[in-house]
Design a protein around this motif. Structure first.
Motif: not given
Length: 156
Positions: A40-51
């Motif tokens: 969950q936290h990995a997906f949150i961080l990935a979404r922020r980076l890719l945004a």
């Protein structure tokens, strides 16, 4: 960097919490004395980076050896083994946010336990992502091969 200098690579390591990493960190990443697989936290961080990335085509390539066993409650990581429904649902919710943002998810599993297979089945159904079983000794070439296939599909 040499063959595809226009591409970006972000590395996110995750156990109880997710964290950004540099390529050199991969060689020094060792056994942590913590519990949990916090997708969950990995997906949150990935979404922020890719945004924040200006490129139009974005993907998450995740390598894991376990099913999600940890989720965030506020700022705190909550671990449960076996995984509990809350962890599964919060993780799937973040994966769906990635998919709705146009970010594809490709997962490479280093093992194939019943729980992990069940979770990955749900993940692919709700996100349209892809899952691969890859022995650890072949993971590098498998990830590169799939990345290059993705680039070829985008070019077509």
């Amino acid at each position: 960097r040499g063959k595809y200098p226009q591409d970006s690579l972000y590395l996110v390591g995750f156990s109880d919490y997710a964290r950004s990493m540099q390529p050199a960190d991969l060689a020094s990443a060792g056994w942590e004395q913590v519990h949990g697989t916090n997708m969950q936290h990995a997906f949150i961080l990935a979404r922020r980076l890719l945004a924040e990335d200006p490129r139009g085509v974005k993907q998450v390539i995740m390598v894991t050896d376990g099913e999600p066993t940890t989720h965030l409650e506020g700022e705190h990581a909550i671990f449960n083994w076996p995984p509990v429904r809350t962890t599964i649902e919060k993780t799937l919710r973040e994966a769906m946010r990635l998919a709705r943002s146009g970010i594809s998810i490709n997962v490479f599993m280093l093992e194939h336990s019943e729980g992990l297979m069940s979770f990955m089945d749900r993940l692919t159904r709700v996100t349209g992502g892809r899952v691969f079983l890859s022995p650890s000794e072949e993971i590098g070439s498998d990830v590169i091969r799939e990345y290059l296939r993705g680039r070829q599909r985008r070019a077509s």
